[in-house]
Design an enzyme around this catalytic site. Structure first.
Site, PDB file in Angstrom:
ATOM      1  N   LYS A 114       0.731  -1.201  -0.106  1.00  0.00           N
ATOM      2  CA  LYS A 114      -0.157   0.087   0.115  1.00  0.00           C
ATOM      3  C   LYS A 114       0.902   1.387   0.105  1.00  0.00           C
ATOM      4  O   LYS A 114       0.521   2.285  -0.454  1.00  0.00           O
ATOM      5  CB  LYS A 114      -1.005   0.044   1.331  1.00  0.00           C
ATOM      6  CG  LYS A 114      -2.285  -0.898   0.862  1.00  0.00           C
ATOM      7  CD  LYS A 114      -3.304  -0.563   1.843  1.00  0.00           C
ATOM      8  CE  LYS A 114      -4.334  -1.456   1.408  1.00  0.00           C
ATOM      9  NZ  LYS A 114      -5.545  -1.616   2.410  1.00  0.00           N
ATOM     10  N   LYS A 198      -4.831  -9.330  -6.781  1.00  0.00           N
ATOM     11  CA  LYS A 198      -6.258  -9.518  -6.037  1.00  0.00           C
ATOM     12  C   LYS A 198      -7.140  -8.535  -6.537  1.00  0.00           C
ATOM     13  O   LYS A 198      -6.547  -7.348  -6.918  1.00  0.00           O
ATOM     14  CB  LYS A 198      -5.845  -9.852  -4.479  1.00  0.00           C
ATOM     15  CG  LYS A 198      -5.857  -8.531  -3.869  1.00  0.00           C
ATOM     16  CD  LYS A 198      -5.965  -8.571  -2.240  1.00  0.00           C
ATOM     17  CE  LYS A 198      -5.923  -7.295  -2.030  1.00  0.00           C
ATOM     18  NZ  LYS A 198      -6.034  -7.168  -0.571  1.00  0.00           N
ATOM     19  N   LYS A 201     -10.198  -2.846  -4.264  1.00  0.00           N
ATOM     20  CA  LYS A 201     -11.202  -1.433  -4.362  1.00  0.00           C
ATOM     21  C   LYS A 201     -10.005  -0.399  -5.072  1.00  0.00           C
ATOM     22  O   LYS A 201     -10.397   0.364  -5.704  1.00  0.00           O
ATOM     23  CB  LYS A 201     -11.553  -0.890  -3.207  1.00  0.00           C
ATOM     24  CG  LYS A 201     -12.688  -1.737  -2.525  1.00  0.00           C
ATOM     25  CD  LYS A 201     -13.108  -1.194  -1.034  1.00  0.00           C
ATOM     26  CE  LYS A 201     -13.188  -2.114  -0.251  1.00  0.00           C
ATOM     27  NZ  LYS A 201     -13.558  -1.735   1.276  1.00  0.00           N
TER      28      LYS A 201
HETATM   29  P1  TYM Z   1     -10.847  -4.941   3.699  1.00  0.00           P
HETATM   30  O1  TYM Z   1     -11.631  -3.865   3.691  1.00  0.00           O
HETATM   31  O2  TYM Z   1      -9.572  -4.893   2.602  1.00  0.00           O
HETATM   32  O3  TYM Z   1     -11.505  -6.231   3.114  1.00  0.00           O
HETATM   33  C1  TYM Z   1     -12.651  -6.673   3.813  1.00  0.00           C
HETATM   34  C2  TYM Z   1     -12.491  -8.380   3.835  1.00  0.00           C
HETATM   35  O4  TYM Z   1     -12.933  -8.752   2.462  1.00  0.00           O
HETATM   36  C3  TYM Z   1     -11.778  -9.762   2.101  1.00  0.00           C
HETATM   37  N1  TYM Z   1     -11.213  -9.449   0.890  1.00  0.00           N
HETATM   38  C4  TYM Z   1     -11.178 -10.534  -0.087  1.00  0.00           C
HETATM   39  N2  TYM Z   1     -11.339 -11.816  -0.055  1.00  0.00           N
HETATM   40  C5  TYM Z   1     -11.095 -12.253  -1.116  1.00  0.00           C
HETATM   41  N3  TYM Z   1     -10.669 -11.903  -2.305  1.00  0.00           N
HETATM   42  C6  TYM Z   1     -10.262 -10.585  -2.557  1.00  0.00           C
HETATM   43  N4  TYM Z   1     -10.018 -10.107  -3.558  1.00  0.00           N
HETATM   44  C7  TYM Z   1     -10.607  -9.959  -1.157  1.00  0.00           C
HETATM   45  N5  TYM Z   1     -10.318  -8.483  -0.999  1.00  0.00           N
HETATM   46  C8  TYM Z   1     -10.864  -8.233   0.364  1.00  0.00           C
HETATM   47  C9  TYM Z   1     -10.649  -9.364   3.416  1.00  0.00           C
HETATM   48  O5  TYM Z   1      -9.707 -10.183   3.447  1.00  0.00           O
HETATM   49  C10 TYM Z   1     -11.372  -8.791   4.421  1.00  0.00           C
HETATM   50  O6  TYM Z   1     -11.814 -10.053   5.357  1.00  0.00           O
HETATM   51  N6  TYM Z   1      -7.847  -4.959   7.640  1.00  0.00           N
HETATM   52  C11 TYM Z   1      -8.986  -5.524   7.111  1.00  0.00           C
HETATM   53  C12 TYM Z   1     -10.061  -4.934   7.848  1.00  0.00           C
HETATM   54  C13 TYM Z   1      -9.940  -5.072   9.443  1.00  0.00           C
HETATM   55  C14 TYM Z   1     -10.230  -6.415   9.966  1.00  0.00           C
HETATM   56  C15 TYM Z   1     -10.292  -6.077  11.509  1.00  0.00           C
HETATM   57  C16 TYM Z   1     -10.502  -7.589   9.646  1.00  0.00           C
HETATM   58  C17 TYM Z   1      -9.576  -4.078  10.256  1.00  0.00           C
HETATM   59  N7  TYM Z   1      -9.676  -4.777  11.494  1.00  0.00           N
HETATM   60  C18 TYM Z   1     -10.197  -6.943  12.316  1.00  0.00           C
HETATM   61  C19 TYM Z   1     -10.736  -8.560  10.502  1.00  0.00           C
HETATM   62  C20 TYM Z   1     -10.502  -8.312  11.963  1.00  0.00           C
HETATM   63  C21 TYM Z   1      -9.189  -5.083   5.694  1.00  0.00           C
HETATM   64  O7  TYM Z   1      -8.535  -4.150   5.264  1.00  0.00           O
HETATM   65  O8  TYM Z   1     -10.148  -5.561   5.001  1.00  0.00           O
END
Ligand code: TYM
Length: 335
Positions: A114, A198, A201
């Protein structure tokens, strides 16, 4: 401590896409249906580690709330709220900034991706992002965390933080060591334009992803234009090695059709991509059209969405505040 407590978070940084849906939100709904105690958080503090226009942050928070509800999360069964409204997250994150080691943070691949080449210009928040994530989970003594594959390393860091805290302060088992739940066929959905990246967004081309609110014509166009290769669909999984775009489309199909990859290969083996793309488009439209309509309907009632978040944060505080207080006691803070 609860037997099984589920926690997960999603950044309200825009439309959710198919990766978020198949890798995370669909799993959240399944866990809710298994009657586990579930806490699902819109991580607005994580979102601002990259610049967010205030107006967009508000709109996106409401949109992700609408998406959660449209996908089947229920505000009476699960706790749904936004992170900034429960102060325990940021306070515990500070404590974990003092527990985690620089060496641990330096290994985080998501920060490297990032921050990109211009690391000096990345926010300090982006660097300590994983400590806030550990705080999210551990503030509830959560035991299980459903996520997509990309969050695995952050979960490992959360486990290290829990263990180090318990050990440093001689508070055995105070923070549980949470287990990731990385389940389902599509734990890593890839870009439609490049099967080695992957679906995300932040990818500039909108053609690389299916957004949950895309109109049906656009879904059809994106699948039509999705990158493939010149070979026919094979019979065995092993023959998908080095064919990431083919593997991705088949995996998405399998996940939506509730089939294994092997079963999916049996259906399509020997044919070119035309049949797969047609059937995949139909499946996507069947699943996403009602979802998109429901999201739009819910967005018309922002007062209701705000109420869901407000009530959710009240319930979340009841769990997190005493755990934070106990953490202060363990550390020796005078009250
Ligand atoms: P974020 O907002 O990027 O994504 C949310 C969830 O979607 C999953 N995900 C995917 N799964 C499969 N294929 C993909 N291409 C893909 N893109 C995203 C992510 O693995 C996630 O589960 N850091 C985290 C948010 C967070 C969090 C937490 C998660 C903050 N605190 C505590 C679990 C527990 C994030 O940026 O997810």
């Amino acid at each position: 401590m609860a037997e099984n407590r589920i926690f997960s978070g999603v950044q309200p940084t825009g439309n959710l896409h198919l990766g978020n849906y198949l890798g995370a939100v669909k799993r959240f709904v399944e866990l809710q249906e298994k009657k586990a105690e579930c806490i699902y958080c819109l991580v607005d503090l994580h979102a601002i580690t990259n610049w967010q226009e205030p107006k967009d942050l508000t709109e996106n928070t409401l949109e992700v709330t609408a998406t959660f509800l449209a996908c089947g999360l229920k505000e009476k069964t699960s706790i749904i709220f936004n992170q900034s409204q429960v102060k325990a997250h940021s306070e515990l994150a500070w404590i974990f900034n003092c527990v985690a080691r620089l060496g641990w943070m330096n290994r985080m691949t998501q920060f490297k991706e990032k921050a990109g080449k211009n690391r000096e210009a990345a926010s300090l928040g982006l660097y300590c992002y994983p400590a806030l994530m550990a705080a999210d989970i551990l503030a509830y003594h959560a035991t299980h965390v459903p996520v997509g594959e990309d969050q695995k390393q952050h979960l490992e860091l959360t486990r290290d933080i829990a263990l180090k805290f318990n050990n440093d302060f001689q508070a055995p088992d105070f923070f549980p060591v949470p287990e990731p739940i990385i389940e389902g066929t599509a734990t890593r959905v890839m870009s439609l334009r490049d099967g080695t990246k992957k679906m995300s967004k932040s990818e500039t081309s909108d053609m690389s992803r299916i957004n949950l609110t895309d109109e049906i014509d656009l879904i059809a166009k994106k699948i039509q234009k999705a990158k493939t290769d010149a070979f026919e669909i094979p019979e065995k999984k092993e023959d998908l090695i080095n064919r990431p775009e083919a593997e991705n489309l088949l995996t998405i199909y399998a996940s939506l059709a509730n089939k294994s990859l092997d079963e999916t290969l049996k259906i399509f083996c020997g044919s070119d991509f035309k049949k797969l793309k047609t059937e995949l488009t139909d499946l996507l439209i069947d699943e996403l059209k009602p979802l998109g309509q429901e999201i739009k309907k819910l967005l018309e009632d922002s007062a209701y969405l705000r109420k869901v978040l407000k009530e959710g944060s009240e319930k979340a505080r009841v769990i997190a505040d005493p755990i934070l207080e106990e953490t202060f006691d363990i550390i020796g803070m005078v009250k």
